[in-house]
Design an enzyme around this catalytic site. Structure first.
Site, PDB file in Angstrom:
ATOM      1  N   SER A   1     -47.262  56.269  62.477  1.00 10.75           N
ATOM      2  CA  SER A   1     -47.844  57.448  62.298  1.00 10.75           C
ATOM      3  C   SER A   1     -47.103  58.309  63.177  1.00 10.75           C
ATOM      4  CB  SER A   1     -49.672  57.331  62.355  1.00 10.75           C
ATOM      5  OG  SER A   1     -49.721  58.486  62.105  1.00 10.75           O
TER       6      SER A   1
ATOM      7  N   HIS B   1     -62.742  58.188  62.567  1.00 14.22           N
ATOM      8  CA  HIS B   1     -61.960  59.221  61.562  1.00 14.22           C
ATOM      9  C   HIS B   1     -62.263  59.368  60.372  1.00 14.22           C
ATOM     10  CE1 HIS B   1     -57.669  58.655  61.139  1.00 14.22           C
ATOM     11  NE2 HIS B   1     -57.562  58.435  61.189  1.00 14.22           N
TER      12      HIS B   1
ATOM     13  N   TYR C   1     -63.384  54.766  54.358  1.00 18.37           N
ATOM     14  CA  TYR C   1     -64.270  54.932  55.886  1.00 18.37           C
ATOM     15  C   TYR C   1     -65.724  54.714  55.510  1.00 18.37           C
ATOM     16  CZ  TYR C   1     -59.943  58.101  56.960  1.00 18.37           C
ATOM     17  OH  TYR C   1     -58.930  58.246  57.219  1.00 18.37           O
TER      18      TYR C   1
HETATM   19  N1  COA Z   1     -31.670  69.360  61.736  1.00 20.34           N
HETATM   20  C1  COA Z   1     -31.812  69.437  62.931  1.00 20.34           C
HETATM   21  N2  COA Z   1     -33.594  69.574  63.270  1.00 20.34           N
HETATM   22  C2  COA Z   1     -34.274  69.144  62.644  1.00 20.34           C
HETATM   23  C3  COA Z   1     -33.977  68.386  60.803  1.00 20.34           C
HETATM   24  C4  COA Z   1     -32.287  68.002  60.723  1.00 20.34           C
HETATM   25  N3  COA Z   1     -32.025  67.653  59.888  1.00 20.34           N
HETATM   26  N4  COA Z   1     -35.066  67.694  60.230  1.00 20.34           N
HETATM   27  C5  COA Z   1     -35.783  67.988  60.689  1.00 20.34           C
HETATM   28  N5  COA Z   1     -35.549  68.990  61.965  1.00 20.34           N
HETATM   29  C6  COA Z   1     -36.240  69.779  63.164  1.00 20.34           C
HETATM   30  C7  COA Z   1     -37.905  69.920  62.413  1.00 20.34           C
HETATM   31  O1  COA Z   1     -37.038  71.515  61.987  1.00 20.34           O
HETATM   32  C8  COA Z   1     -39.023  69.989  63.383  1.00 20.34           C
HETATM   33  O2  COA Z   1     -38.282  71.000  64.703  1.00 20.34           O
HETATM   34  P1  COA Z   1     -39.352  71.035  65.701  1.00 20.34           P
HETATM   35  O3  COA Z   1     -39.380  70.475  66.892  1.00 20.34           O
HETATM   36  O4  COA Z   1     -38.587  72.425  66.506  1.00 20.34           O
HETATM   37  O5  COA Z   1     -40.733  71.122  65.348  1.00 20.34           O
HETATM   38  C9  COA Z   1     -37.892  68.722  64.473  1.00 20.34           C
HETATM   39  O6  COA Z   1     -36.722  68.181  63.761  1.00 20.34           O
HETATM   40  C10 COA Z   1     -39.610  67.831  63.761  1.00 20.34           C
HETATM   41  O7  COA Z   1     -38.850  67.296  61.898  1.00 20.34           O
HETATM   42  P2  COA Z   1     -39.211  65.757  61.501  1.00 20.34           P
HETATM   43  O8  COA Z   1     -38.937  64.832  63.064  1.00 20.34           O
HETATM   44  O9  COA Z   1     -38.507  66.187  61.059  1.00 20.34           O
HETATM   45  O10 COA Z   1     -40.973  65.574  61.560  1.00 20.34           O
HETATM   46  P3  COA Z   1     -41.767  66.632  60.476  1.00 20.34           P
HETATM   47  O11 COA Z   1     -42.362  68.126  62.340  1.00 20.34           O
HETATM   48  O12 COA Z   1     -41.767  67.846  59.626  1.00 20.34           O
HETATM   49  O13 COA Z   1     -43.674  65.618  60.306  1.00 20.34           O
HETATM   50  C11 COA Z   1     -44.451  64.036  59.357  1.00 20.34           C
HETATM   51  C12 COA Z   1     -42.871  64.119  59.711  1.00 20.34           C
HETATM   52  C13 COA Z   1     -43.943  62.779  58.257  1.00 20.34           C
HETATM   53  C14 COA Z   1     -44.956  63.397  60.579  1.00 20.34           C
HETATM   54  C15 COA Z   1     -45.247  65.360  59.059  1.00 20.34           C
HETATM   55  O14 COA Z   1     -44.845  65.952  58.239  1.00 20.34           O
HETATM   56  C16 COA Z   1     -46.497  64.796  58.330  1.00 20.34           C
HETATM   57  O15 COA Z   1     -47.000  64.735  57.468  1.00 20.34           O
HETATM   58  N6  COA Z   1     -47.230  64.678  59.493  1.00 20.34           N
HETATM   59  C17 COA Z   1     -48.621  64.779  59.741  1.00 20.34           C
HETATM   60  C18 COA Z   1     -48.907  63.062  59.805  1.00 20.34           C
HETATM   61  C19 COA Z   1     -50.653  62.850  60.655  1.00 20.34           C
HETATM   62  O16 COA Z   1     -50.848  63.408  60.081  1.00 20.34           O
HETATM   63  N7  COA Z   1     -50.215  61.926  60.572  1.00 20.34           N
HETATM   64  C20 COA Z   1     -51.819  61.787  60.863  1.00 20.34           C
HETATM   65  C21 COA Z   1     -52.816  60.620  62.196  1.00 20.34           C
HETATM   66  S1  COA Z   1     -53.797  60.070  62.376  1.00 20.34           S
END
Ligand code: COA
Length: 639
Positions: A566, A354, A117
């Site tokens: 993202s 950011h 940044y």
């Molecule tokens: N079967 C059924 N459900 C599943 C599954 C499976 N095999 N795998 C995941 N799910 C469900 C999860 O339990 C979750 O349920 P919810 O909707 O009840 O919360 C949902 O599906 C979403 O999971 P998933 O799609 O695997 O994603 P996640 O929520 O684990 O997110 C990332 C993944 C990478 C986005 C997250 O770990 C992350 O790091 N986020 C930060 C992103 C960030 O900082 N962005 C910055 C932008 S500036």
């Protein structure tokens, strides 16, 4: 996003001297404030680990394999083996990194703030600061509606500030584990300050004896300081705020010179101008007010003859960079961490700088504020407690600054013309579908992006997805490299007419499992990108030559992220967007809802290679094809 990796990080890292001239934000949290529920777990958060060197090198080879030729791979393998061999450079650097980590709460965070940044010199608009488009609130229309909407927004954000100040924000969790909440303390009352060579970030926490009590309202390119907290710290009422906004609109019938547009400039340019302008005490006082304010709300004129103000692409542009010099780019201060805009057509959004935070805390604030706005009884009476009049912030502008403003207008308009923006809702299914197939929705979408890219270009490309490191104290992000050997096999298999539907399903499930595994590795501190960055920075800090592994063409290829992506989930129908990080790349963000996905895709018109509308169309086809094979293929396909 950077979370997303800003443009040319590799080149910029090469220029880091290791000399620390930067002001870094004070560490906040339990050591500085009375620990409440929000920070109760903070001291027990683990420190960001340093992965074993051999593990990172092995994963690095696996990451480059699908995106470079077999011949280049052999050359890279030799370089990597040399780097990691006993007594090799890599071992020394690893020891250096381990020693650094022993002395710090987070060995990466200060470095990251600088290289990602503060040292980044391109304009923050499009390149760094994401925009967020809010759902339309139809009851607010016209000038009066706009002011009522802005007043309710301010009131709702102040409620969120109260939660932060009283440390009552519910602790974010991932897989049941509490996350670092430090970023929440840095999103309000913070500002990026331009410097001629490196920027700074300043934060004014609520624990200060003279903690800020005002926000900035931008209207007709004119900035006003508006008190939102009484001297006793209690918030002014909705009516009081509404009255202040009305005063501003009445007092500013014609547009002012758009000084704020200077914040869209290249950082060196703006840094030099800022330094010069600050010598004038009127300018200095105005800068100070903006810097210390809690947040900014821009009252935009978004209804123009012949244009549909509610058009989502237009709202996206307005959120990302103000929409251009003829629209609202001058009605902004892009150095401010949080900057909302409210239009006259019931539309609104925000832009955030950011440095201090990733999307999730910002979206948590937006979600909470939208929920409150939806439930607020917007009964505006005429009673006010006579709050102080908004203070107009003046600037003394010399002819060369007027010229600089004209140049900044031109640059914004060039950026506007160059950026292609596609925003859409994929309505056929949402995250419930992959879940019903026992698949991770995020990994499903990431593989749809891989498939889309392959259909358009015929090869797999380096892909960046932000993965949270907030499980660790002061953690930010690492890279989920979504182009894997398995995703490459999947996309090739999908395009191979000899493969049966069951085989394709097997390849898809394999690719999704590989992505999920990579995600789990990243969020558990076993990513490779920040580790490699650390090894490189420690070499530079020690005055050593940059090791060959970082000079290799494979390293260049695997950090040329044509897909910068993202996931930013939200309770409301928000859509975040940001620009591509390479000239021939795409910036892609998505908000998965139960029954639909909100997507944004951006690209540069100057690249003959890219087309965001085309990518968006093919992405929707990819999602449908993947759904189709999953529901129609015979069930034999098991992992
Ligand atoms: N079967 C059924 N459900 C599943 C599954 C499976 N095999 N795998 C995941 N799910 C469900 C999860 O339990 C979750 O349920 P919810 O909707 O009840 O919360 C949902 O599906 C979403 O999971 P998933 O799609 O695997 O994603 P996640 O929520 O684990 O997110 C990332 C993944 C990478 C986005 C997250 O770990 C992350 O790091 N986020 C930060 C992103 C960030 O900082 N962005 C910055 C932008 S500036």
């Amino acid at each position: 996003m950077f979370s997303r990796l800003p443009k040319n990080l590799v080149q910029r890292v090469m220029g880091v001297t290791g000399k620390d001239g930067a002001h870094l934000p004070a560490r906040l949290g339990p050591s500085n404030v009375h620990a409440g529920r929000m920070f109760a777990h903070q001291d027990s958060l683990a420190r960001l680990p340093i992965p074993p060197l051999q593990q990172t090198l092995y994963k690095y080879l696996m990451a480059v394999k699908p995106i470079i030729s077999p011949e280049d791979y052999e050359v890279t393998k030799k370089i990597v083996d040399d780097f990691g061999k006993p007594g090799g450079v890599g071992q020394d650097l690893q020891m250096g990194l381990i020693n650094r980590a022993k002395k710090m709460e987070n060995w990466l965070s200060d470095w990251w703030l600088k290289v990602a940044y503060l040292d980044y010199r391109s304009p923050v608009i499009v390149n760094v600061s994401p925009g967020v488009v809010f759902p339309e609130l139809s009851e607010f229309k016209g000038r009066e509606g706009q002011l009522k909407q802005a007043a309710t927004l301010i009131n709702s954000v102040m409620d969120f500030k109260y939660l932060i100040d009283t440390q009552s924000v519910p602790v974010d969790k991932m897989a049941g584990q509490p996350l670092c909440m430090d970023q929440y303390y840095k999103i309000l009352a913070s500002c990026r300050i331009p410097g001629p060579k490196r920027d700074e970030v300043k934060i004014f926490p609520p624990t200060l004896s003279n903690a800020p009590k005002h926000i900035i309202i931008a209207y007709n390119n004119q900035f006003y300081s508006v008190d939102v907290l009484r001297p006793d710290g209690k918030p002014y009422s909705l009516n009081d705020i509404y009255a202040q906004l009305k005063y501003i609109v009445m007092a500013t019938p014609v547009p002012a010179v758009p000084v704020g547009i200077l914040t869209t400039e290249h950082r060196n340019t703006w840094g030099k101008i800022y330094k010069k302008m600050k010598k004038d005490h009127v300018n200095k006082d105005s800068f100070e007010k903006i810097k210390r304010s809690l947040f900014l709300v821009a009252l935009d004129q978004d209804e123009r003859p012949g244009e549909d103000a509610s058009d989502i692409v237009m709202r996206g542009r307005q959120s990302l960079y103000g929409g251009g010099s003829m629209i609202s780019s001058g009605n902004r201060w892009f150095d401010k961490t949080i900057q909302f805009w409210v239009g006259t057509s019931g539309c609104m959004g925000l832009t955030y700088e950011h440095c201090t935070a990733e999307g999730p805390p910002i979206v948590a604030m937006a979600d909470q504020s939208l929920s409150k706005m939806n439930n607020l009884v917007t009964d505006f009476g005429s009673d006010t407690s006579n709050p102080p009049k908004p203070e107009r912030l003046d600037f003394n502008i010399s002819p060369d600054i007027v010229e600089a403003i004209e140049e900044a207008k031109h640059s914004v308009d060039v950026a506007h013309t160059d950026l292609q923006v596609s925003l859409f809702q994929f309505k056929e299914f949402g995250k419930n579908f992959p879940k019903s197939q026992r698949l991770s929705p995020d990994s499903f979408i990431q593989n749809a992006l891989q498939y889309t890219f392959f259909k358009l270009y015929g090869y797999s490309t380096a892909t960046y997805e932000s993965g949270s490191l907030r499980k660790y104290k002061f953690g930010r992000t690492d890279t989920i490299r979504s182009a894997t050997i398995e995703s490459d096999q999947f996309v090739r298999g999908m395009c191979d007419p000899t493969k049966t539907p069951s085989e394709k399903v097997m390849l898809l499930r394999n690719a999704i499992a590989a992505h999920k595994q990579y995600t789990n590795d990243v969020i558990n501190g076993d990513g490779i990108d920040r580790h490699l960055l650390g090894l490189k920075l420690i070499a530079i800090e020690n005055g050593a030559n940059v090791p060959d592994i970082f000079m290799d063409t494979a390293f260049t290829s695997c950090t040329h992220f044509r897909l910068s992506t993202s996931q930013v989930p939200a309770k409301h129908d928000l859509t975040m967007l940001f620009g591509p990080v390479v000239p021939d790349g795409y910036g892609i963000c998505y908000n998965p809802q139960e029954h639909h996905f909100n997507f944004s895709v951006t690209a540069y018109n100057t690249s003959p290679e890219t087309d965001s509308d085309r990518f968006a169309d093919v992405l929707q086809e990819s999602l449908m094809e993947m759904c189709h094979i999953l529901v129609t293929a015979p069930p034999a396909a098991k992992l």
